[in-house]
Design a protein around this motif. Sequence first.
Motif, PDB file in Angstrom:
ATOM      1  N   ALA A 124       0.834  -1.197   0.000  1.00 42.45           N
ATOM      2  CA  ALA A 124       0.000   0.000   0.000  1.00 42.45           C
ATOM      3  C   ALA A 124       0.875   1.255   0.000  1.00 42.45           C
ATOM      4  N   ALA A 125       0.352   2.302  -0.602  1.00 42.80           N
ATOM      5  CA  ALA A 125       1.112   3.556  -0.705  1.00 42.80           C
ATOM      6  C   ALA A 125       1.389   4.132   0.680  1.00 42.80           C
ATOM      7  N   THR A 126       2.580   4.700   0.851  1.00 47.40           N
ATOM      8  CA  THR A 126       2.969   5.351   2.103  1.00 47.40           C
ATOM      9  C   THR A 126       3.523   6.737   1.786  1.00 47.40           C
ATOM     10  N   ALA A 127       3.990   7.418   2.818  1.00 44.23           N
ATOM     11  CA  ALA A 127       4.582   8.746   2.632  1.00 44.23           C
ATOM     12  C   ALA A 127       6.018   8.658   2.144  1.00 44.23           C
ATOM     13  N   LEU A 128       6.547   7.443   1.958  1.00 46.92           N
ATOM     14  CA  LEU A 128       7.934   7.261   1.552  1.00 46.92           C
ATOM     15  C   LEU A 128       8.027   6.857   0.089  1.00 46.92           C
ATOM     16  N   THR A 129       8.994   7.412  -0.606  1.00 41.07           N
ATOM     17  CA  THR A 129       9.314   6.990  -1.970  1.00 41.07           C
ATOM     18  C   THR A 129      10.732   6.429  -1.970  1.00 41.07           C
ATOM     19  N   VAL A 130      10.931   5.391  -2.788  1.00 43.17           N
ATOM     20  CA  VAL A 130      12.209   4.677  -2.811  1.00 43.17           C
ATOM     21  C   VAL A 130      12.794   4.752  -4.217  1.00 43.17           C
ATOM     22  N   THR A 131      13.981   5.294  -4.330  1.00 40.78           N
ATOM     23  CA  THR A 131      14.721   5.312  -5.593  1.00 40.78           C
ATOM     24  C   THR A 131      16.059   4.611  -5.365  1.00 40.78           C
ATOM     25  N   GLY A 132      16.673   4.132  -6.446  1.00 44.91           N
ATOM     26  CA  GLY A 132      17.904   3.376  -6.281  1.00 44.91           C
ATOM     27  C   GLY A 132      18.942   3.664  -7.329  1.00 44.91           C
ATOM     28  N   ARG A 133      20.199   3.372  -6.985  1.00 41.90           N
ATOM     29  CA  ARG A 133      21.325   3.470  -7.891  1.00 41.90           C
ATOM     30  C   ARG A 133      22.059   2.131  -7.872  1.00 41.90           C
ATOM     31  N   PHE A 134      21.958   1.410  -8.990  1.00 40.11           N
ATOM     32  CA  PHE A 134      22.549   0.078  -9.089  1.00 40.11           C
ATOM     33  C   PHE A 134      23.241  -0.084 -10.438  1.00 40.11           C
ATOM     34  N   PRO A 135      24.211  -0.984 -10.514  1.00 38.07           N
ATOM     35  CA  PRO A 135      24.819  -1.272 -11.814  1.00 38.07           C
ATOM     36  C   PRO A 135      23.785  -1.914 -12.736  1.00 38.07           C
ATOM     37  N   THR A 136      23.928  -1.682 -14.012  1.00 37.25           N
ATOM     38  CA  THR A 136      22.992  -2.255 -14.981  1.00 37.25           C
ATOM     39  C   THR A 136      23.487  -3.580 -15.542  1.00 37.25           C
ATOM     40  N   SER A 137      24.724  -3.931 -15.224  1.00 36.92           N
ATOM     41  CA  SER A 137      25.276  -5.182 -15.732  1.00 36.92           C
ATOM     42  C   SER A 137      26.255  -5.755 -14.712  1.00 36.92           C
ATOM     43  N   VAL A 138      26.156  -7.070 -14.485  1.00 34.02           N
ATOM     44  CA  VAL A 138      27.016  -7.754 -13.524  1.00 34.02           C
ATOM     45  C   VAL A 138      27.391  -9.117 -14.104  1.00 34.02           C
ATOM     46  N   ALA A 139      28.595  -9.580 -13.837  1.00 38.14           N
ATOM     47  CA  ALA A 139      29.019 -10.905 -14.284  1.00 38.14           C
ATOM     48  C   ALA A 139      28.194 -11.972 -13.572  1.00 38.14           C
ATOM     49  N   ALA A 140      27.793 -12.994 -14.308  1.00 41.39           N
ATOM     50  CA  ALA A 140      26.932 -14.038 -13.755  1.00 41.39           C
ATOM     51  C   ALA A 140      27.616 -14.858 -12.676  1.00 41.39           C
ATOM     52  N   ASN A 141      28.946 -14.803 -12.611  1.00 42.95           N
ATOM     53  CA  ASN A 141      29.648 -15.579 -11.587  1.00 42.95           C
ATOM     54  C   ASN A 141      29.814 -14.818 -10.271  1.00 42.95           C
ATOM     55  N   GLU A 142      29.301 -13.603 -10.189  1.00 43.74           N
ATOM     56  CA  GLU A 142      29.340 -12.842  -8.931  1.00 43.74           C
ATOM     57  C   GLU A 142      28.351 -13.445  -7.926  1.00 43.74           C
ATOM     58  N   GLN A 143      28.633 -13.223  -6.637  1.00 46.43           N
ATOM     59  CA  GLN A 143      27.751 -13.737  -5.586  1.00 46.43           C
ATOM     60  C   GLN A 143      26.568 -12.803  -5.326  1.00 46.43           C
ATOM     61  N   THR A 144      26.806 -11.502  -5.411  1.00 48.33           N
ATOM     62  CA  THR A 144      25.762 -10.520  -5.089  1.00 48.33           C
ATOM     63  C   THR A 144      25.854  -9.333  -6.040  1.00 48.33           C
ATOM     64  N   VAL A 145      24.807  -8.530  -6.009  1.00 48.49           N
ATOM     65  CA  VAL A 145      24.800  -7.231  -6.667  1.00 48.49           C
ATOM     66  C   VAL A 145      24.398  -6.220  -5.598  1.00 48.49           C
ATOM     67  N   SER A 146      25.038  -5.058  -5.586  1.00 48.95           N
ATOM     68  CA  SER A 146      24.774  -4.091  -4.516  1.00 48.95           C
ATOM     69  C   SER A 146      24.719  -2.683  -5.064  1.00 48.95           C
ATOM     70  N   GLY A 147      24.124  -1.793  -4.278  1.00 51.61           N
ATOM     71  CA  GLY A 147      23.985  -0.402  -4.664  1.00 51.61           C
ATOM     72  C   GLY A 147      23.473   0.416  -3.505  1.00 51.61           C
ATOM     73  N   LEU A 148      22.885   1.554  -3.815  1.00 53.04           N
ATOM     74  CA  LEU A 148      22.337   2.457  -2.801  1.00 53.04           C
ATOM     75  C   LEU A 148      20.862   2.715  -3.073  1.00 53.04           C
ATOM     76  N   VAL A 149      20.107   2.857  -1.983  1.00 49.45           N
ATOM     77  CA  VAL A 149      18.690   3.209  -2.061  1.00 49.45           C
ATOM     78  C   VAL A 149      18.498   4.536  -1.338  1.00 49.45           C
ATOM     79  N   GLU A 150      17.750   5.431  -1.952  1.00 49.88           N
ATOM     80  CA  GLU A 150      17.435   6.714  -1.332  1.00 49.88           C
ATOM     81  C   GLU A 150      15.957   6.751  -0.970  1.00 49.88           C
ATOM     82  N   VAL A 151      15.690   6.996   0.300  1.00 50.73           N
ATOM     83  CA  VAL A 151      14.318   7.037   0.814  1.00 50.73           C
ATOM     84  C   VAL A 151      13.957   8.490   1.093  1.00 50.73           C
TER      85      VAL A 151
END
Length: 204
Positions: free
Chosen positions: A80-107
């Motif tokens: 359900a909609a709240t007073a918070l909006t979530v935007t993110g900054r993540f890589p658009t491409s990652v090697a398939a042999n990586e364990q994780t993908v990471s970035g930042l989220v701005e609330v």
Amino acid sequence: MARDRSYLFWVVPLFTTVVATAGCGGPNVGTEQPAAPAAAASQPGTAPPEMARKEQTTVEPVPAQDDTAPRCGQPVRAPAATALTVTGRFPTSVAANEQTVSGLVEVTSQAAVKGVGAPQADLFLVRKGRIVTEPMPQDAVGVRWDLAAGQSRKIPAAATLMSCEPGGDRLPPGDYEMYARVAITPDDAPTATSQGGPWPLELH
């Protein structure tokens, strides 16, 4: 006078015989046991005491689960909609042999919010409309959130690249989408969950 003595002679033995008979075979009035008290009868329309005690037992309500939480193999559902909006900054491409993908989220909050939330966002991957990874567990305790209206806060987010299916292996190369969820429990209101995305991700 002799007649009177004869009358007494016959009356007294008869009385003695009656008393002796009562002492041997009749009920002993002087030592009679009290009757057992009768069981208390319940009033019409009332339950017995044992049942009444059971009926008065209260049961704590079970909190309802969030039916929009990401579950493996299910489609994405927005909370359900709240007073918070979530935007993110993540890589658009990652090697398939990586364990994780990471970035930042701005609330960003549209209203003042004070409460407790996770120190990281929950990040998960979707392919062809179905959830293929679930958010990774967070061991850290909650942190304090204090946002004024219009204020933003950045937090990290990371997602596993291992499939959430039983015995899951690495995700195969291809195109995916990422979604992030942030849950905050205000001081005076129930927990509010906000979701952002999708953000494209290519595994190569």
